[in-house]
Design a protein around this motif. Structure first.
Motif, PDB file in Angstrom:
ATOM      1  N   ARG A 195       0.834  -1.211   0.000  1.00  0.00           N
ATOM      2  CA  ARG A 195       0.000   0.000   0.000  1.00  0.00           C
ATOM      3  C   ARG A 195       0.865   1.256   0.000  1.00  0.00           C
ATOM      4  NH1 ARG A 195      -3.250  -2.910   3.633  1.00  0.00           N
ATOM      5  NH2 ARG A 195      -2.307  -1.869   5.412  1.00  0.00           N
ATOM      6  N   ILE A 196       1.914   1.261   0.821  1.00  0.00           N
ATOM      7  CA  ILE A 196       2.816   2.415   0.874  1.00  0.00           C
ATOM      8  C   ILE A 196       3.488   2.613  -0.481  1.00  0.00           C
ATOM      9  CG2 ILE A 196       4.987   3.260   1.860  1.00  0.00           C
ATOM     10  CD1 ILE A 196       4.035   2.066   4.552  1.00  0.00           C
ATOM     11  N   HIS A 197       3.933   1.525  -1.087  1.00  0.00           N
ATOM     12  CA  HIS A 197       4.572   1.594  -2.403  1.00  0.00           C
ATOM     13  C   HIS A 197       3.592   2.161  -3.437  1.00  0.00           C
ATOM     14  CE1 HIS A 197       7.273   0.543  -5.668  1.00  0.00           C
ATOM     15  NE2 HIS A 197       6.240  -0.017  -6.285  1.00  0.00           N
ATOM     16  N   GLU A 198       2.344   1.680  -3.420  1.00  0.00           N
ATOM     17  CA  GLU A 198       1.338   2.166  -4.360  1.00  0.00           C
ATOM     18  C   GLU A 198       1.037   3.645  -4.127  1.00  0.00           C
ATOM     19  OE1 GLU A 198      -1.901  -0.527  -3.709  1.00  0.00           O
ATOM     20  OE2 GLU A 198      -1.016  -2.088  -4.980  1.00  0.00           O
ATOM     21  N   LEU A 199       0.964   4.057  -2.867  1.00  0.00           N
ATOM     22  CA  LEU A 199       0.727   5.470  -2.551  1.00  0.00           C
ATOM     23  C   LEU A 199       1.875   6.344  -3.040  1.00  0.00           C
ATOM     24  CD1 LEU A 199      -0.826   5.273   1.024  1.00  0.00           C
ATOM     25  CD2 LEU A 199      -1.951   6.039  -1.067  1.00  0.00           C
ATOM     26  N   ARG A 200       3.096   5.892  -2.840  1.00  0.00           N
ATOM     27  CA  ARG A 200       4.259   6.655  -3.313  1.00  0.00           C
ATOM     28  C   ARG A 200       4.272   6.741  -4.832  1.00  0.00           C
ATOM     29  NH1 ARG A 200       8.862   4.272   0.740  1.00  0.00           N
ATOM     30  NH2 ARG A 200       8.341   5.579   2.512  1.00  0.00           N
ATOM     31  N   ALA A 201       3.964   5.630  -5.489  1.00  0.00           N
ATOM     32  CA  ALA A 201       3.930   5.637  -6.957  1.00  0.00           C
ATOM     33  C   ALA A 201       2.839   6.577  -7.461  1.00  0.00           C
ATOM     34  CB  ALA A 201       3.704   4.220  -7.489  1.00  0.00           C
ATOM     35  N   GLU A 202       1.686   6.539  -6.824  1.00  0.00           N
ATOM     36  CA  GLU A 202       0.591   7.438  -7.209  1.00  0.00           C
ATOM     37  C   GLU A 202       0.977   8.891  -6.972  1.00  0.00           C
ATOM     38  OE1 GLU A 202      -2.805   8.865  -8.751  1.00  0.00           O
ATOM     39  OE2 GLU A 202      -2.105   6.797  -8.857  1.00  0.00           O
ATOM     40  N   HIS A 203       1.651   9.157  -5.866  1.00  0.00           N
ATOM     41  CA  HIS A 203       2.106  10.520  -5.576  1.00  0.00           C
ATOM     42  C   HIS A 203       3.094  10.991  -6.641  1.00  0.00           C
ATOM     43  CE1 HIS A 203       3.295  14.073  -3.363  1.00  0.00           C
ATOM     44  NE2 HIS A 203       4.560  13.715  -3.522  1.00  0.00           N
ATOM     45  N   GLN A 204       4.003  10.115  -7.049  1.00  0.00           N
ATOM     46  CA  GLN A 204       4.973  10.486  -8.080  1.00  0.00           C
ATOM     47  C   GLN A 204       4.272  10.775  -9.410  1.00  0.00           C
ATOM     48  OE1 GLN A 204       8.009  11.301  -7.602  1.00  0.00           O
ATOM     49  NE2 GLN A 204       8.000  10.684  -5.469  1.00  0.00           N
ATOM     50  N   ARG A 205       3.246   9.968  -9.756  1.00  0.00           N
ATOM     51  CA  ARG A 205       2.484  10.228 -10.984  1.00  0.00           C
ATOM     52  C   ARG A 205       1.782  11.574 -10.889  1.00  0.00           C
ATOM     53  NH1 ARG A 205       1.682   4.768 -11.007  1.00  0.00           N
ATOM     54  NH2 ARG A 205      -0.134   4.818  -9.655  1.00  0.00           N
ATOM     55  N   TRP A 206       1.155  11.820  -9.740  1.00  0.00           N
ATOM     56  CA  TRP A 206       0.459  13.095  -9.529  1.00  0.00           C
ATOM     57  C   TRP A 206       1.447  14.253  -9.625  1.00  0.00           C
ATOM     58  CZ3 TRP A 206       1.345  16.548  -5.474  1.00  0.00           C
ATOM     59  CH2 TRP A 206       0.452  17.618  -5.399  1.00  0.00           C
ATOM     60  N   ARG A 207       2.606  14.090  -9.004  1.00  0.00           N
ATOM     61  CA  ARG A 207       3.624  15.148  -8.999  1.00  0.00           C
ATOM     62  C   ARG A 207       4.104  15.440 -10.424  1.00  0.00           C
ATOM     63  NH1 ARG A 207       5.752  18.776  -5.409  1.00  0.00           N
ATOM     64  NH2 ARG A 207       7.961  19.046  -5.722  1.00  0.00           N
ATOM     65  N   ARG A 208       4.337  14.364 -11.193  1.00  0.00           N
ATOM     66  CA  ARG A 208       4.798  14.537 -12.571  1.00  0.00           C
ATOM     67  C   ARG A 208       3.739  15.263 -13.391  1.00  0.00           C
ATOM     68  NH1 ARG A 208       4.289  12.787 -17.480  1.00  0.00           N
ATOM     69  NH2 ARG A 208       6.066  12.608 -18.852  1.00  0.00           N
ATOM     70  N   GLU A 209       2.467  14.866 -13.270  1.00  0.00           N
ATOM     71  CA  GLU A 209       1.387  15.521 -14.010  1.00  0.00           C
ATOM     72  C   GLU A 209       1.260  16.987 -13.603  1.00  0.00           C
ATOM     73  OE1 GLU A 209      -2.053  13.124 -13.235  1.00  0.00           O
ATOM     74  OE2 GLU A 209      -1.269  11.440 -14.410  1.00  0.00           O
ATOM     75  N   ARG A 210       1.399  17.242 -12.323  1.00  0.00           N
ATOM     76  CA  ARG A 210       1.311  18.623 -11.830  1.00  0.00           C
ATOM     77  C   ARG A 210       2.465  19.468 -12.389  1.00  0.00           C
ATOM     78  NH1 ARG A 210      -1.275  21.577  -7.796  1.00  0.00           N
ATOM     79  NH2 ARG A 210       0.076  23.148  -6.857  1.00  0.00           N
ATOM     80  N   ARG A 211       3.659  18.902 -12.350  1.00  0.00           N
ATOM     81  CA  ARG A 211       4.815  19.619 -12.913  1.00  0.00           C
ATOM     82  C   ARG A 211       4.610  19.885 -14.395  1.00  0.00           C
ATOM     83  NH1 ARG A 211       9.953  16.602  -9.989  1.00  0.00           N
ATOM     84  NH2 ARG A 211       9.960  17.931  -8.154  1.00  0.00           N
ATOM     85  N   HIS A 212       4.169  18.871 -15.114  1.00  0.00           N
ATOM     86  CA  HIS A 212       3.947  19.024 -16.547  1.00  0.00           C
ATOM     87  C   HIS A 212       2.992  20.187 -16.811  1.00  0.00           C
ATOM     88  CE1 HIS A 212       1.932  18.171 -20.405  1.00  0.00           C
ATOM     89  NE2 HIS A 212       3.148  17.794 -20.781  1.00  0.00           N
ATOM     90  N   GLY A 213       1.885  20.225 -16.091  1.00  0.00           N
ATOM     91  CA  GLY A 213       0.912  21.308 -16.256  1.00  0.00           C
ATOM     92  C   GLY A 213       1.493  22.667 -15.913  1.00  0.00           C
ATOM     93  N   THR A 214       2.265  22.711 -14.844  1.00  0.00           N
ATOM     94  CA  THR A 214       2.870  23.974 -14.414  1.00  0.00           C
ATOM     95  C   THR A 214       3.909  24.455 -15.429  1.00  0.00           C
ATOM     96  OG1 THR A 214       2.509  23.375 -12.104  1.00  0.00           O
ATOM     97  CG2 THR A 214       4.115  25.102 -12.533  1.00  0.00           C
ATOM     98  N   TYR A 215       4.751  23.532 -15.888  1.00  0.00           N
ATOM     99  CA  TYR A 215       5.769  23.905 -16.869  1.00  0.00           C
ATOM    100  C   TYR A 215       5.108  24.403 -18.153  1.00  0.00           C
ATOM    101  CZ  TYR A 215       9.025  21.096 -13.983  1.00  0.00           C
ATOM    102  OH  TYR A 215       9.769  20.574 -12.966  1.00  0.00           O
ATOM    103  N   LEU A 216       4.050  23.711 -18.582  1.00  0.00           N
ATOM    104  CA  LEU A 216       3.369  24.097 -19.809  1.00  0.00           C
ATOM    105  C   LEU A 216       2.715  25.474 -19.664  1.00  0.00           C
ATOM    106  CD1 LEU A 216       2.673  23.198 -22.652  1.00  0.00           C
ATOM    107  CD2 LEU A 216       0.653  22.068 -21.723  1.00  0.00           C
ATOM    108  N   ALA A 217       2.050  25.713 -18.542  1.00  0.00           N
ATOM    109  CA  ALA A 217       1.426  27.025 -18.303  1.00  0.00           C
ATOM    110  C   ALA A 217       2.480  28.125 -18.292  1.00  0.00           C
ATOM    111  CB  ALA A 217       0.655  27.005 -16.982  1.00  0.00           C
ATOM    112  N   PHE A 218       3.637  27.835 -17.701  1.00  0.00           N
ATOM    113  CA  PHE A 218       4.733  28.800 -17.661  1.00  0.00           C
ATOM    114  C   PHE A 218       5.210  29.122 -19.072  1.00  0.00           C
ATOM    115  CE2 PHE A 218       9.473  29.338 -17.226  1.00  0.00           C
ATOM    116  CZ  PHE A 218       9.440  30.631 -16.728  1.00  0.00           C
ATOM    117  N   LEU A 219       5.424  28.097 -19.875  1.00  0.00           N
ATOM    118  CA  LEU A 219       5.900  28.315 -21.240  1.00  0.00           C
ATOM    119  C   LEU A 219       4.877  29.078 -22.079  1.00  0.00           C
ATOM    120  CD1 LEU A 219       7.618  24.867 -21.869  1.00  0.00           C
ATOM    121  CD2 LEU A 219       8.743  27.099 -21.658  1.00  0.00           C
ATOM    122  N   GLU A 220       3.603  28.786 -21.881  1.00  0.00           N
ATOM    123  CA  GLU A 220       2.561  29.501 -22.627  1.00  0.00           C
ATOM    124  C   GLU A 220       2.518  30.982 -22.230  1.00  0.00           C
ATOM    125  OE1 GLU A 220      -0.896  27.158 -21.737  1.00  0.00           O
ATOM    126  OE2 GLU A 220      -0.462  25.715 -23.328  1.00  0.00           O
ATOM    127  N   ALA A 221       2.579  31.254 -20.929  1.00  0.00           N
ATOM    128  CA  ALA A 221       2.564  32.648 -20.462  1.00  0.00           C
ATOM    129  C   ALA A 221       3.813  33.390 -20.929  1.00  0.00           C
ATOM    130  CB  ALA A 221       2.449  32.691 -18.935  1.00  0.00           C
TER     131      ALA A 221
END
Length: 192
Positions: free
Chosen positions: A44-70
């Motif tokens: 469960r801990i491993h799955e939570l960490r993996a899910e957090h990393q996926r969420w973090r990557r998606e969040r970064r991707h969105g933030t980086y893209l918004a930054f580049l667009e602005a």
């Protein structure tokens, strides 16, 4: 009587053996259950960490893209203003409103850049900060060019050369940011 005694001892031995076997089996079952619970908790801990990393990557991707667009919106407006001035003869009225609009676009990019600084990692944050500083300098250079253009200043070519040079430096800094951001998003993170 000996037979009875032997029978009693035998029965007691059998009961003791059965009790000891039941005790050992129960203890083994508790250990097996505890090991299974520990393994499930680790999973469960491993799955939570993996899910957090996926969420973090998606969040970064969105933030980086918004930054580049602005950033692109501010840079595009700045470039258009610069090229329009280069295409008109010097002495034109200073367009403070257009420069204020460009400044607002820059401020919007800077605000989104703060999210990039927060999301990180450090090398992406440094590259984003460098890009913000380059664009800030470029916006200032175009403003200086606009002032010189409105005043029909003799140094107009020098201001134009500075704008061009800093524009090329901005493009180079942009490429650096893209490379670092892409590498960060492609990075495989070990989840313990």
């Amino acid at each position: 009587m000996d037979t009875v005694l032997v029978s009693v001892v035998s029965v007691l031995g059998t009961v003791a053996g059965a009790g000891l076997t039941a005790f050992i089996a129960a203890r083994s079952e508790r250990r097996r259950q505890a090991a299974q619970d520990t393994a499930e908790q680790r999973t469960r801990i491993h799955e939570l960490r993996a899910e957090h990393q996926r969420w973090r990557r998606e969040r970064r991707h969105g933030t980086y893209l918004a930054f580049l667009e602005a950033l692109s919106a501010a840079d595009r407006a700045n470039q258009e203003h610069f090229h329009r001035m280069r295409a008109t003869p010097p002495g034109e009225v200073f367009d403070g409103q257009r420069l204020a609009e460009i400044r607002q676009l820059f401020k919007a990019a800077e605000t989104v850049g703060h999210a990039v600084l927060l999301e990180g990692p450090d090398d992406v944050a440094e590259a984003a900060l460098g890009l913000i500083l380059r664009l800030s300098s470029l916006v200032r250079d175009v403003r200086d060019y606009a002032l010189a253009h409105a005043a029909s200043n003799d140094c107009l070519d020098e201001h134009g050369a500075v704008c061009h040079e800093n524009g090329m430096a901005f493009i180079a800094e942009h490429k650096v940011f893209l490379g670092i951001a892409r590498a960060t998003l492609d990075e495989v993170i070990e989840v313990d």
